[in-house]
Design a protein around this motif. Structure first.
Motif, PDB file in Angstrom:
ATOM      1  N   ARG A 231      -9.735 -17.993 -54.987  1.00  0.00           N
ATOM      2  CA  ARG A 231      -9.556 -19.201 -55.806  1.00  0.00           C
ATOM      3  C   ARG A 231      -8.909 -20.322 -55.009  1.00  0.00           C
ATOM      4  O   ARG A 231      -9.181 -21.500 -55.231  1.00  0.00           O
ATOM      5  N   TRP A 232      -8.054 -19.977 -54.077  1.00  0.00           N
ATOM      6  CA  TRP A 232      -7.259 -20.979 -53.356  1.00  0.00           C
ATOM      7  C   TRP A 232      -7.920 -21.496 -52.088  1.00  0.00           C
ATOM      8  O   TRP A 232      -7.657 -22.615 -51.653  1.00  0.00           O
ATOM      9  N   PHE A 233      -8.764 -20.671 -51.443  1.00  0.00           N
ATOM     10  CA  PHE A 233      -9.286 -21.029 -50.128  1.00  0.00           C
ATOM     11  C   PHE A 233     -10.813 -20.926 -50.098  1.00  0.00           C
ATOM     12  O   PHE A 233     -11.423 -20.249 -50.931  1.00  0.00           O
ATOM     13  N   PRO A 234     -11.437 -21.594 -49.107  1.00  0.00           N
ATOM     14  CA  PRO A 234     -12.882 -21.411 -48.899  1.00  0.00           C
ATOM     15  C   PRO A 234     -13.186 -19.944 -48.614  1.00  0.00           C
ATOM     16  O   PRO A 234     -12.316 -19.203 -48.127  1.00  0.00           O
ATOM     17  N   PRO A 235     -14.415 -19.505 -48.876  1.00  0.00           N
ATOM     18  CA  PRO A 235     -14.754 -18.072 -48.766  1.00  0.00           C
ATOM     19  C   PRO A 235     -14.391 -17.438 -47.425  1.00  0.00           C
ATOM     20  O   PRO A 235     -13.814 -16.338 -47.394  1.00  0.00           O
ATOM     21  N   ARG A 236     -14.701 -18.085 -46.314  1.00  0.00           N
ATOM     22  CA  ARG A 236     -14.425 -17.477 -45.017  1.00  0.00           C
ATOM     23  C   ARG A 236     -12.932 -17.366 -44.739  1.00  0.00           C
ATOM     24  O   ARG A 236     -12.465 -16.385 -44.168  1.00  0.00           O
ATOM     25  N   VAL A 237     -12.184 -18.377 -45.150  1.00  0.00           N
ATOM     26  CA  VAL A 237     -10.741 -18.343 -44.953  1.00  0.00           C
ATOM     27  C   VAL A 237     -10.122 -17.253 -45.822  1.00  0.00           C
ATOM     28  O   VAL A 237      -9.269 -16.479 -45.373  1.00  0.00           O
ATOM     29  N   ALA A 238     -10.543 -17.198 -47.085  1.00  0.00           N
ATOM     30  CA  ALA A 238     -10.021 -16.183 -48.002  1.00  0.00           C
ATOM     31  C   ALA A 238     -10.325 -14.778 -47.497  1.00  0.00           C
ATOM     32  O   ALA A 238      -9.472 -13.880 -47.553  1.00  0.00           O
ATOM     33  N   TYR A 239     -11.527 -14.599 -46.975  1.00  0.00           N
ATOM     34  CA  TYR A 239     -11.923 -13.293 -46.443  1.00  0.00           C
ATOM     35  C   TYR A 239     -11.070 -12.908 -45.247  1.00  0.00           C
ATOM     36  O   TYR A 239     -10.586 -11.772 -45.144  1.00  0.00           O
ATOM     37  N   ALA A 240     -10.865 -13.853 -44.330  1.00  0.00           N
ATOM     38  CA  ALA A 240     -10.071 -13.572 -43.131  1.00  0.00           C
ATOM     39  C   ALA A 240      -8.632 -13.226 -43.500  1.00  0.00           C
ATOM     40  O   ALA A 240      -8.050 -12.281 -42.951  1.00  0.00           O
ATOM     41  N   LEU A 241      -8.042 -13.972 -44.425  1.00  0.00           N
ATOM     42  CA  LEU A 241      -6.669 -13.702 -44.840  1.00  0.00           C
ATOM     43  C   LEU A 241      -6.556 -12.334 -45.513  1.00  0.00           C
ATOM     44  O   LEU A 241      -5.613 -11.577 -45.264  1.00  0.00           O
ATOM     45  N   THR A 242      -7.522 -12.032 -46.358  1.00  0.00           N
ATOM     46  CA  THR A 242      -7.521 -10.727 -47.031  1.00  0.00           C
ATOM     47  C   THR A 242      -7.677  -9.606 -46.017  1.00  0.00           C
ATOM     48  O   THR A 242      -6.976  -8.586 -46.073  1.00  0.00           O
ATOM     49  N   ARG A 243      -8.587  -9.798 -45.091  1.00  0.00           N
ATOM     50  CA  ARG A 243      -8.861  -8.780 -44.073  1.00  0.00           C
ATOM     51  C   ARG A 243      -7.602  -8.480 -43.261  1.00  0.00           C
ATOM     52  O   ARG A 243      -7.245  -7.308 -43.074  1.00  0.00           O
ATOM     53  N   TRP A 244      -6.897  -9.508 -42.818  1.00  0.00           N
ATOM     54  CA  TRP A 244      -5.703  -9.284 -42.014  1.00  0.00           C
ATOM     55  C   TRP A 244      -4.568  -8.684 -42.821  1.00  0.00           C
ATOM     56  O   TRP A 244      -3.807  -7.852 -42.317  1.00  0.00           O
ATOM     57  N   ARG A 245      -4.464  -9.062 -44.082  1.00  0.00           N
ATOM     58  CA  ARG A 245      -3.429  -8.446 -44.906  1.00  0.00           C
ATOM     59  C   ARG A 245      -3.683  -6.950 -45.053  1.00  0.00           C
ATOM     60  O   ARG A 245      -2.755  -6.134 -44.940  1.00  0.00           O
ATOM     61  N   VAL A 246      -4.942  -6.585 -45.316  1.00  0.00           N
ATOM     62  CA  VAL A 246      -5.279  -5.172 -45.488  1.00  0.00           C
ATOM     63  C   VAL A 246      -5.050  -4.398 -44.186  1.00  0.00           C
ATOM     64  O   VAL A 246      -4.528  -3.279 -44.203  1.00  0.00           O
ATOM     65  N   ILE A 247      -5.418  -4.987 -43.050  1.00  0.00           N
ATOM     66  CA  ILE A 247      -5.216  -4.325 -41.761  1.00  0.00           C
ATOM     67  C   ILE A 247      -3.736  -4.044 -41.535  1.00  0.00           C
ATOM     68  O   ILE A 247      -3.334  -2.924 -41.188  1.00  0.00           O
ATOM     69  N   VAL A 248      -2.915  -5.074 -41.731  1.00  0.00           N
ATOM     70  CA  VAL A 248      -1.476  -4.925 -41.488  1.00  0.00           C
ATOM     71  C   VAL A 248      -0.870  -3.899 -42.436  1.00  0.00           C
ATOM     72  O   VAL A 248      -0.109  -3.007 -42.027  1.00  0.00           O
ATOM     73  N   GLU A 249      -1.205  -3.990 -43.717  1.00  0.00           N
ATOM     74  CA  GLU A 249      -0.649  -3.048 -44.696  1.00  0.00           C
ATOM     75  C   GLU A 249      -1.051  -1.613 -44.373  1.00  0.00           C
ATOM     76  O   GLU A 249      -0.219  -0.697 -44.423  1.00  0.00           O
TER      77      GLU A 249
END
Length: 490
Positions: A231-249
């Protein structure tokens, strides 16, 4: 029949059109646009694992933000996706990039023969019963780690007397009607915990019969934070942020589990107890006698396995098979499980380098005699990379790093005018098992898998960050990788 005296020569030959193969092709097109390549796929469709497996409920136990490609956002809502959705995602990625035009379906690689004199691979291919030959300067094996033709199939006494049907998930019969029938699923791994809740929706009852418990963790099928980011970011940005959060967690959770196994075990078992209720025998059925990540932890989206058990649609029995009877399975304890259908979810059969017969300058090459270089190449095997993903995280994370490394290596060789790259085993490195898992399918493959070494660059890390620095940013000419020109193996 192709003229075998004048086979074509490619810069890169990719074997396998699954997640790894399509990813490898994408990186090659983008980073080495002048290279010619082809993808050989033994089957008739894109997808690999996700086209092969057709059993009820088939899904990934890795989230799609990391199982998906870093370059192609996963836009569907569910993080834990079903097999057909993953297959469509891979196929759409291939179509969008034009990779599908490079795939040759129905081409099964049977032999690969390296010549240092020519600095080239000669690949033998079975195409509809006809021998074809392709030559390539570099070989990228993206054929996975298990046999598509065989699964691990233990034999049980009394099977011939059983009046019901015995099936294997890897070869699921599409005509199987289990509605209103009693089903026993033998096994407790990722396939079993997927099958049980899926089949329980139609079967009279499903029993998961396990010799020993597995760690089972419930995770949401959709991540709320991913929805907010979209909802907050363009699709590619949102995907990248989600991807890195999941990797780190995921890496933090894994590190905690390995450094504090007693605490991790307590938390996972307590989670199962909350799902199943205080009166359920969690100690017997969901408390393994090994530490978390000694074997892979199973994920059930939205706790679907636990829900099926709570509703009485499914149950878990922890015991050993003594024999089949006419009407079911008799256990070592004397209990008999009535069954109309038995599903043997008893594991995979590991196969390295696609089971291809390989020679190097006329001598047979056996992966088990070699040592793994950075978890990607094998000592003594020139111009060949083997894609092998993580056991504690998404396969694609390692596949993506491997594909990027191939491009770096090829560009380096072009700049230096080199034709051959081969890692050479060092005498002072102590060999260790390639995988530290205690899972049955790994232990059964000890005489098939290569070795890893006691220090870099021979160690197989199960850590994305370590691999990222080693593979993506480490020196190509590190003193272990030997280079040469056409004519002599360095």
């Amino acid at each position: 029949m192709q003229d075998l005296s004048r086979p074509e020569i490619l810069d890169v030959l990719i074997v396998g059109a699954g997640l790894s193969g399509i990813g490898a092709a994408w990186h090659l097109q983008r980073r080495c646009p002048g290279k010619t390549y082809a993808i050989l796929e033994a089957r008739a469709a894109i997808g690999g694992t996700w086209d092969l497996f057709r059993y009820p409920g088939v899904r990934s136990d890795s989230d799609m933000y990391t199982l998906g490609y870093g370059f192609q956002p996963w836009t569907a809502g569910k993080a834990i996706a079903d097999g057909p959705s993953i297959r469509d995602y891979i196929a759409e990625t291939a179509r969008r990039s034009g990779i599908d035009r490079h795939i040759r379906f129905g081409h099964k690689v049977t032999g690969a023969h390296w010549s240092s004199q020519d600095a080239c691979w000669t690949i033998e291919v079975d195409h509809a019963g006809t021998l074809e030959v392709i030559r390539a300067r570099f070989l990228s094996m993206c054929s996975g780690y298990y046999s598509y033709d065989e699964a691990h199939r233990p034999q049980f006494d009394g099977e011939d007397a059983f009046r019901g049907r015995i099936v294997q998930p890897q070869f699921w019969p599409q005509d199987l009607d289990y509605a209103g029938k009693r089903v026993v699923v033998v096994g407790s791994g990722a396939t079993a915990v997927t099958l049980v809740p899926a089949m329980a929706r139609q079967a009279a009852h499903v029993t998961m019969l396990q010799r020993s418990p597995t760690y089972v963790v419930s995770r949401p099928s959709e991540y709320r934070f991913a929805r907010r980011l979209r909802r907050w970011f363009p699709p590619r940005v949102a995907y990248a942020l989600t991807r890195w959060r999941v990797i780190v967690e995921s890496m933090l959770l894994y590190r905690v589990a390995r450094s504090k196994p007693a605490l991790a075990k307590e938390k996972i078992v307590a989670m199962a107890r909350r799902q199943l209720g205080r009166d359920y025998d969690v100690a017997t059925h969901f408390t393994p006698d090994y530490d978390p990540w000694d074997q892979r932890v199973c994920v059930v989206p939205d706790g679907d396995l636990f829900k099926a058990i709570r509703k009485g649609q499914a149950s878990v029995v922890t015991d050993h098979v003594e024999r089949f009877t006419e009407t079911g399975i008799r256990l070592r304890s004397g209990q008999e499980l009535a069954a109309d259908v038995v599903v043997l979810a008893t594991g995979l059969k590991i196969r390295v380098l696609g089971g291809v017969a390989i020679t190097v300058d006329g001598k047979p090459f056996h992966a088990n005699d070699s040592m793994s270089y950075k978890g990607m190449m094998l000592s003594g095997l020139p111009n060949c990379v083997m894609t092998f993903g993580y056991t504690n995280a998404s396969w694609t994370l390692k596949a993506d790093l491997t594909a990027g490394y191939v491009c770096r290596l090829l560009r380096y060789m072009d700049r230096k005018g080199l034709a051959i790259a081969v890692p050479r085993r060092e005498t002072d490195v102590t060999p260790e098992p390639f995988l530290s898992f205690s899972s049955g399918y790994v232990q059964r493959a000890r005489n098939v898998l290569p070795q890893q070494g006691s220090r870099r660059p021979w160690q197989v890390y199960q850590n994305y960050f370590q691999d990222m620095f080693t593979i993506r940013y480490g020196r190509i000419a590190d003193g272990v990788m030997h280079f040469g020109r056409k004519g002599v193996l360095p």
